[in-house]
Design a protein around this motif. Structure first.
Motif, short mmCIF file in Angstrom:
data_model
loop_
_atom_site.label_atom_id
_atom_site.label_comp_id
_atom_site.label_asym_id
_atom_site.label_seq_id
_atom_site.Cartn_x
_atom_site.Cartn_y
_atom_site.Cartn_z
N UNK A 1 1.00 -1.08 -0.09
CA UNK A 1 0.09 -0.14 0.02
C UNK A 1 0.92 1.26 0.05
N UNK A 2 1.64 1.43 -1.16
CA UNK A 2 2.56 2.42 -1.14
C UNK A 2 2.13 3.86 -0.65
N UNK A 3 2.83 4.67 -0.02
CA UNK A 3 2.73 6.04 0.17
C UNK A 3 3.82 6.51 -0.79
N UNK A 4 3.43 7.21 -1.80
CA UNK A 4 4.45 7.77 -2.66
C UNK A 4 5.35 6.80 -3.32
N UNK A 5 6.44 6.88 -3.40
CA UNK A 5 7.38 5.89 -3.94
C UNK A 5 7.87 5.02 -2.90
N UNK A 6 7.55 5.28 -1.51
CA UNK A 6 8.49 4.63 -0.57
C UNK A 6 7.83 3.30 -0.03
N UNK A 7 6.71 2.83 -0.73
CA UNK A 7 5.97 1.53 -0.47
C UNK A 7 6.14 1.17 1.11
N UNK A 8 5.38 2.33 1.83
CA UNK A 8 5.17 2.03 3.12
C UNK A 8 3.68 2.12 3.44
N UNK A 9 3.22 1.10 3.93
CA UNK A 9 1.63 1.00 4.40
C UNK A 9 1.37 1.93 5.32
N UNK A 10 -0.22 2.32 5.30
CA UNK A 10 -0.89 3.14 6.27
C UNK A 10 -0.79 2.58 7.82
N UNK A 11 -0.75 1.07 7.98
CA UNK A 11 -0.70 0.43 9.08
C UNK A 11 0.69 0.74 9.81
N UNK A 12 1.98 0.57 8.89
CA UNK A 12 3.24 0.92 9.47
C UNK A 12 3.36 2.46 9.82
N UNK B 1 12.42 3.23 16.96
CA UNK B 1 11.42 2.23 16.26
C UNK B 1 10.79 2.95 15.20
N UNK B 2 10.57 4.26 15.55
CA UNK B 2 9.51 4.88 14.41
C UNK B 2 10.19 5.15 13.12
N UNK B 3 11.57 5.26 13.10
CA UNK B 3 11.98 5.19 11.69
C UNK B 3 12.28 3.97 11.09
N UNK B 4 12.41 2.81 12.02
CA UNK B 4 12.56 1.74 11.21
C UNK B 4 10.98 1.16 10.69
N UNK B 5 10.27 1.43 11.28
CA UNK B 5 8.86 1.22 11.13
C UNK B 5 8.56 1.86 9.58
N UNK B 6 9.32 3.06 9.02
CA UNK B 6 9.15 3.60 7.96
C UNK B 6 10.40 3.15 6.73
N UNK B 7 11.05 2.25 7.42
CA UNK B 7 12.00 1.72 6.45
C UNK B 7 13.25 2.69 6.35
N UNK B 8 13.58 3.59 7.37
CA UNK B 8 14.42 4.38 7.31
C UNK B 8 15.60 3.93 8.55
N UNK B 9 16.91 4.42 8.01
CA UNK B 9 18.09 4.26 8.74
C UNK B 9 18.42 5.56 9.34
N UNK B 10 18.47 5.60 10.67
CA UNK B 10 19.09 6.86 11.53
C UNK B 10 20.59 6.93 11.38
N UNK B 11 20.96 7.71 10.59
CA UNK B 11 22.53 7.92 10.41
C UNK B 11 23.24 8.91 11.66
N UNK B 12 22.54 9.91 11.87
CA UNK B 12 22.89 10.63 13.06
C UNK B 12 21.76 11.16 13.90
N UNK B 13 22.24 11.77 15.08
CA UNK B 13 21.25 12.42 15.92
C UNK B 13 22.06 13.46 16.87
N UNK B 14 21.63 14.40 16.72
CA UNK B 14 22.03 15.72 17.56
C UNK B 14 20.88 16.38 18.55
#
Length: 216
Positions: A47-58, A73-86
């Motif tokens: 159930x793609x959102x845009x081209x990211x292929x992330x479902x509404x449930x995710x 956990x929020x980023x992983x649910x969106x198939x994202x990797x956190x590179x850095x945080x400040x």
């Protein structure tokens, strides 16, 4: 949020005219450092959102994780990797803002300001930063007035953590995507800026919406 002379779209959001992170006590080691093409984020959803292929449930699960303060956990649910945080706290909102928003804080001092900058990478190799600011006011009534002002074209904003250093690297916050969320005596302001590649606009907006759910 973008500069005061930048335009807004039909929804009142800034529009662009063009295109982790250690901040406290030092320069930002951002963008190109530690980021390469192909973010290495595995998996996709349906159930793609845009081209990211992330479902509404995710997305809903990511928002729930964000509300509990579990940003990774929020980023992983969106198939994202956190590179850095400040992250950096501040007491004076007027110093850390500009335009009419700065004037507002001079008349109505905030109680505290906390800012975080996430550098994220998606499965397509796009990288971007998401700024989140938590503005805690002394009176709840000031929160709504602040939101009404900060959402208007040309009024300024809270300065994003590391914005000056990012600008030297060609990374600019244009105000799109942007979201502000009031909660009692708190206003959360979230905004994204592309670092490399071209993040899908619809998905990028979802990421900023999720970021705005993070508690102060």
């Amino acid at each position: 949020m973008g500069k005061p002379d930048q335009p807004r779209d039909a929804k009142g959001r800034w529009t662009s005219r063009g295109a982790g992170t250690v901040v406290v006590g030092g320069a930002i080691a951002l963008a190109a450092s530690g980021i390469s093409g192909g973010a290495g984020v595995g998996g996709s959803a349906v159930d793609a959102i845009g081209s990211a292929n992330v479902s509404a449930a995710r997305v809903a699960q990511s928002k729930q994780a964000a509300r509990k303060g579990r940003s990774d956990d929020a980023w992983r649910g969106l198939n994202l990797r956190r590179v850095r945080k400040a992250a950096e706290p501040a007491l004076d909102c007027a110093i850390n803002s500009y335009g009419q928003i700065r004037d507002f804080f001079l008349r109505n001092p905030c109680r505290s300001l906390d800012r975080t900058l996430f550098t994220l990478a998606d499965p397509d190799g796009n990288t971007f930063v998401v700024s989140v600011s938590w503005v805690r006011m002394r009176q709840q009534g000031d929160v709504r007035r602040l939101k009404n002002l900060i959402d208007v074209d040309g009024t300024g904003s809270v300065t994003q953590l590391g914005a000056a250093a990012l600008k030297t690297q060609g990374v600019r916050f244009t105000g799109t995507p942007f979201r502000s969320r009031p909660q009692r005596d708190l206003l959360v302001v979230a905004e994204g800026a592309a670092v490399s590649g071209t993040p899908d606009p619809a998905f990028f907006s979802v990421v900023v919406d999720v970021a705005a759910e993070l508690p102060g």
